[in-house]
Enzyme design. Structure first.
Site, PDB file in Angstrom:
ATOM      1  N   CYS A   1       6.322 -12.139  91.735  1.00  0.00           N
ATOM      2  CA  CYS A   1       6.466 -11.295  90.553  1.00  0.00           C
ATOM      3  C   CYS A   1       5.540 -10.075  90.630  1.00  0.00           C
ATOM      4  O   CYS A   1       5.936  -8.961  90.310  1.00  0.00           O
ATOM      5  CB  CYS A   1       6.177 -12.093  89.278  1.00  0.00           C
ATOM      6  SG  CYS A   1       7.585 -13.079  88.741  1.00  0.00           S
TER       7      CYS A   1
ATOM      8  N   CYS B   1      -3.070  -5.802  78.653  1.00  0.00           N
ATOM      9  CA  CYS B   1      -4.248  -5.938  79.512  1.00  0.00           C
ATOM     10  C   CYS B   1      -4.426  -4.656  80.310  1.00  0.00           C
ATOM     11  O   CYS B   1      -3.482  -4.135  80.892  1.00  0.00           O
ATOM     12  CB  CYS B   1      -4.090  -7.121  80.463  1.00  0.00           C
ATOM     13  SG  CYS B   1      -5.548  -7.318  81.515  1.00  0.00           S
TER      14      CYS B   1
ATOM     15  N   CYS C   1      -0.608  22.493 100.968  1.00  0.00           N
ATOM     16  CA  CYS C   1       0.184  23.606 101.490  1.00  0.00           C
ATOM     17  C   CYS C   1       1.620  23.396 101.022  1.00  0.00           C
ATOM     18  O   CYS C   1       2.180  22.320 101.201  1.00  0.00           O
ATOM     19  CB  CYS C   1       0.119  23.640 103.011  1.00  0.00           C
ATOM     20  SG  CYS C   1       1.325  24.775 103.734  1.00  0.00           S
TER      21      CYS C   1
ATOM     22  N   CYS D   1      -0.740  31.875  98.359  1.00  0.00           N
ATOM     23  CA  CYS D   1      -1.796  32.132  97.395  1.00  0.00           C
ATOM     24  C   CYS D   1      -2.353  30.802  96.903  1.00  0.00           C
ATOM     25  O   CYS D   1      -1.607  29.970  96.390  1.00  0.00           O
ATOM     26  CB  CYS D   1      -1.242  32.944  96.230  1.00  0.00           C
ATOM     27  SG  CYS D   1      -2.394  33.044  94.846  1.00  0.00           S
TER      28      CYS D   1
ATOM     29  N   CYS E   1      14.915  49.241 108.821  1.00  0.00           N
ATOM     30  CA  CYS E   1      14.463  50.623 108.719  1.00  0.00           C
ATOM     31  C   CYS E   1      15.200  51.378 107.636  1.00  0.00           C
ATOM     32  O   CYS E   1      16.403  51.245 107.461  1.00  0.00           O
ATOM     33  CB  CYS E   1      14.669  51.328 110.056  1.00  0.00           C
ATOM     34  SG  CYS E   1      14.291  53.072 109.986  1.00  0.00           S
TER      35      CYS E   1
ATOM     36  N   CYS F   1      28.430  62.841 109.194  1.00  0.00           N
ATOM     37  CA  CYS F   1      27.931  64.205 109.121  1.00  0.00           C
ATOM     38  C   CYS F   1      26.521  64.351 109.693  1.00  0.00           C
ATOM     39  O   CYS F   1      25.943  65.440 109.660  1.00  0.00           O
ATOM     40  CB  CYS F   1      27.972  64.716 107.681  1.00  0.00           C
ATOM     41  SG  CYS F   1      26.750  63.927 106.615  1.00  0.00           S
TER      42      CYS F   1
HETATM   43 ZN   LIG Z   1      -4.834  -9.007  82.880  1.00  0.00          ZN
HETATM   44 ZN   LIG Z   2      -1.063  33.678  93.191  1.00  0.00          ZN
HETATM   45 ZN   LIG Z   3      27.067  61.948 105.413  1.00  0.00          ZN
HETATM   46 ZN   LIG Z   4       0.944  24.213 105.874  1.00  0.00          ZN
HETATM   47 ZN   LIG Z   5       6.794 -15.323  89.007  1.00  0.00          ZN
END
Ligand SMILES: [Zn+2]
Ligand SMILES: [Zn+2]
Ligand SMILES: [Zn+2]
Ligand SMILES: [Zn+2]
Ligand SMILES: [Zn+2]
Lengths: 504, 157
Positions: A154, A179, A218, A252, A305, A313
């Site tokens: 148990c 308890c 982490c 952070c 980029c 053009c």
């Molecule tokens: Zn107990």
């Molecule tokens: Zn932060």
């Molecule tokens: Zn253009």
């Molecule tokens: Zn880590």
């Molecule tokens: Zn029992």
């Protein structure tokens, strides 16, 4: 003095110097962190001291503290552990209160130091278990010092459910009604199977790290390391405690989110909330295609980029502000700066709200763009990496010789991350003569990043010849990032920045 | 699946239960499902009422608490309109050492001592705090109206 080397040593000696016993619990934790010795070169203004701990070190760190309390209070290890967890690891407070009134604390924590012989598993003649109602002289029974004895089956069932289903560990109590007698690790180990006990220990480690302000897991998936850092919650408006886990993840320590230098945690929270609330309005921005400002043909963005050239053009323009690229990189460059023009003479509320949306979009646009560009840069690099492997075999370049690309890519990612957050920072920054330095730094970093990013878009057969240029650019970009972060961090520490919102 | 010894024993014991004003009988052929009757405690607004409840023993009983619910409408700050009960031993403070019998006695005790500071039915709790006498009057009226000992009342509702 206690240094954390002692705490987190592998527990080989577990002894503590006696002069560490001071009785002011508030100072205690700060103290041992400040004493920590870190063998690092001179710190930058935006860097904080931190230490990475493995799960083993986390465990031996707890063990050392159990042993210390056990020695001082004359308790066994299990009882010392229950006391420390109850007091959330505030040792001085525990010792003081325990010496004052051991009985009431024993009761509150659920230990009975004077009687622990009864806890063993035994067989009892004519025993009937009140939980399962089974009986038999051969039945194994278990009880904590309170004497609420039930069959081991148990108790095993009970503990397994507590641990595996309810995720409990530090405060598991006796099965008896009302308890409060507590299970310590050896009690649990005596009853449950190995698998459940392993889980139990993991849960205990988790509560240990969660209970201590100086520790944080982490957040990277499947990472087992915890970071120790002395920066407190109340300091987060003065410092952005960015740490680097041994797994390579930079985050952070204050809020657990990915690296958000130079933006303080509270602004990050505000900004993310705002972006979430306004996401629909801002959605169109992250679209991949735009039209050329001159000939209106559709332009698709491939790499990170932002220097765009129209295929049709040949018009060169900036993806972010849609202005001509020729102005970028000169003193006319103002892609990063928002001109507060319309807001001033806006009289009616509609014009005002339009102006404020325009202002938000200016910053959000650039924030989202750097996020997007970082992804594109990464994709481009993955492609490049493959081609580099080919190049390696055809040109005879060694693995070491192509590492400059790897480094450049990492720096690029990191700088885009920083740039991204400079726009959230700028959004909340109140304009004054100090903000010009910030905006100049931001501009310089952005220009340098775009130039480096551009090099990545070159055909692979040219990359080998660009090695020196790329390395130079990488170093330059890094230095610009440091410059910007130094300035923003110092500003925070000196309370120099004025924000248009409360930092809470 | 055979019924655990524990449940058999408790059922046996409940059959012999007398003089406490609680009654639990097995519902049909589901040996984990009980029809319950609780007499309102003396001196409370529920006095004279007989309240019907249902009680179910989940698979891992007694490691998990029984599920209990009032079927009779009752005006009480810790019992909501669906008959759900806010009682600590049915949640966090459950101990496997508790039994059906002790649970029902605790529910009976809750009728005698409502706790409006830990409410489940917010509107009732509010009334209870503002004007206890009026709230008790309502409880008395509901008891008269809904908690009469009529065997076919449940079918009617
Ligand atoms: Zn107990
Ligand atoms: Zn932060
Ligand atoms: Zn253009
Ligand atoms: Zn880590
Ligand atoms: Zn029992």
């Amino acid at each position: 003095m206690m240094s954390d080397e002692e705490y987190f040593s592998d527990g080989s000696d577990g002894t503590f110097q006696d002069d560490s016993m001071r009785f002011d619990d508030v100072e205690e934790e700060d103290q041992y962190l400040e004493d920590t010795r870190f063998d690092k070169p001179v710190k930058k203004a935006y860097e904080v001291d931190f230490k990475v701990h493995s799960d083993q070190q986390i465990r031996s760190g707890q063990q050392a503290q159990f042993e210390e309390i056990s020695n001082i209070l004359g308790l066994d290890i299990g009882q010392a552990a229950l006391l420390l967890r109850h007091f959330k690891w505030q040792k001085e407070k525990l010792i003081e209160q325990y010496m004052d009134n051991p009985d009431s604390i024993n009761k509150a924590v659920g230990i009975r130091p004077e009687a622990h012989e009864d806890t063993k598993i035994t067989k009892v003649k004519d025993f009937v278990c009140d939980i399962c109602c089974d009986d038999g002289d051969s039945m194994e029974t278990f009880a904590l010092p309170c004497g609420h004895r039930y069959c081991v089956e148990c108790y095993r069932h009970y503990l397994t459910q507590k641990i595996k289903e309810e995720g409990e560990s530090a405060r598991i109590q006796c099965m008896g009604d009302k308890c409060t007698m507590a299970f310590d690790a050896s009690d649990v180990q005596a009853v449950v199977d190995d698998d459940t006990f392993t889980r139990y220990k993991t849960l205990l480690d988790r509560t240990y790290v969660d209970d201590r302000e100086s520790l944080r897991w982490c957040p990277a998936p499947n990472c087992i390391y915890a970071i120790e850092c002395g920066v407190r919650q109340k300091q987060l408006n003065q410092v952005v405690p960015t740490v680097l886990c041994d797994c390579g993840y930079q985050f952070c320590f204050g809020c657990g989110l990915a690296d958000h230098l130079p933006c303080p945690c509270s602004l990050v929270k505000k900004w993310l909330k705002k972006c979430e609330d306004d996401s629909e309005t801002a959605n169109w921005i992250s679209a991949h295609t735009k039209e050329c400002p001159i000939c209106v043909s559709t332009i698709e963005k491939n790499g990170g980029c932002n220097h765009m050239t129209c295929r049709k053009c040949r018009h060169e323009f900036c993806w972010v502000c849609m202005g001509p690229w020729s102005e970028h990189g000169t003193s006319w460059y103002n892609c990063n700066r928002f001109e507060e023009k319309s807001g001033i003479d806006a009289r009616d509320t509609q014009a005002k709200s339009r102006a404020s949306l325009e202002r938000y979009l200016h910053y959000y646009n650039r924030y989202a763009n750097h996020e997007q560009s970082a992804k594109l840069d990464k994709e481009l690099y993955t492609k490049t990496e493959k081609k580099m492997t080919q190049l390696q075999s055809t040109s005879g370049m060694s693995w070491i010789e192509v590492q400059y690309l790897d480094n450049a890519s990492k720096v690029l990612q990191q700088c885009r991350q920083t740039l991204k957050w400079t726009y959230a920072f700028a959004f909340y920054l109140e304009k004054n003569n100090l903000t010009h330095i910030f905006e100049d730094n931001q501009k310089d970093l952005e220009m340098a990043v775009e130039q480096l990013s551009e090099l990545f878009e070159k055909p692979v057969d040219q990359l080998a010849n660009l090695k020196v240029e790329m390395m130079d650019k990488t170093a330059y970009v890094s230095s610009r990032r440091i410059m910007l972060l130094e300035d923003t961090a110092k500003g925070l520490a000196e309370d120099r920045w004025k924000f248009n919102v409360e930092l809470v | 699946m055979s019924l655990p010894k524990r449940i058999l024993k408790e059922t046996e014991r409940l059959r012999n239960e007398k003089d406490t004003g609680i009654k639990a009988t097995i519902h049909g052929d589901n040996l984990r499902y009980f029809d319950v009757e609780i007499n309102g405690p003396e001196g409370s607004p529920y006095e004279g009422g007989v309240f019907e409840l249902e009680l179910f023993l989940p698979e891992d009983y007694p490691m998990s608490p029984p599920k209990v619910r009032f079927l009779t409408k009752i005006y009480h700050p810790n019992i909501d309109r669906l008959g759900r009960i806010c009682l600590d031993i049915l949640k966090n403070n459950w101990s496997p050492a508790l039994q059906i019998r002790t649970v029902l006695l605790s529910i009976q005790a809750l009728l005698g001592a409502p706790n409006p500071d830990d409410p489940l039915a917010n509107d009732v709790a509010q009334k209870w705090k503002e004007d206890e006498n009026a709230a008790k009057a309502t409880a008395r009226q509901w008891t008269k109206e809904y908690a009469k000992k009529v065997s076919d009342q449940k079918e009617e509702a």
